[in-house]
Design a protein around this motif. Structure first.
Motif: not given
Length: 145
Positions: A6-20
């Motif tokens: 769950k933590s990895v998934f949240i970090i991945l989502i946050l990373f994608l949002l920052i990139v976008i």
């Protein structure tokens, strides 16, 4: 183990949002340019102008480039307008350094973008001088002169 995924998934989502967020202006500009290219028209216009009139045309193109550069919607078009301005500046420099030329007949390639009733029109090349007017007569212009 589930908390770790769950933590990895949240970090991945946050990373994608920052990139976008970082790349969204570029993505939006590219998309707007794509839409504009569908309504692009390139025509050739022949004009007879003095050096001063050509300076005015060149100056107006520079102002348009500056205006579009500050726009998110048309920032990609601004690059084309600026390129056209750079090219017309070279023609103006030629005319300015040849005071014996009173006016020229010049072919200009004009780009027009049509978007929602709005038209962006600009010169996209340096122009092709066909004739020069000097000493009360028109002469065919040859590049080697």
């Amino acid at each position: 183990m589930w908390k770790n995924k769950k933590s990895v998934f949240i970090i991945l989502i946050l990373f994608l949002l920052i990139v976008i967020m970082v790349f969204s202006p570029t993505i939006i500009a590219q998309f707007n340019k794509y839409l504009l290219d569908r309504n692009k028209e390139v025509v050739t216009e022949t004009k007879i102008v003095t050096t001063e009139e050509f300076l005015t045309i060149t100056y107006e193109q520079m102002k348009l480039a500056q205006q579009l550069e500050s726009s998110k919607k048309y920032s990609m078009v601004a690059e084309e307008v600026r390129d056209g301005y750079d090219k017309t500046s070279k023609t103006y420099y030629f005319l300015d350094t040849h005071p014996e030329i009173e006016k020229v007949k010049i072919e200009l390639s004009i780009t027009k973008y049509h978007n929602n009733g709005e038209t962006i029109k600009f010169i996209n090349d340096k122009g092709h001088i066909i004739e020069v007017y000097s000493k009360d007569e028109w002469k065919i212009y040859k590049e080697s002169q």
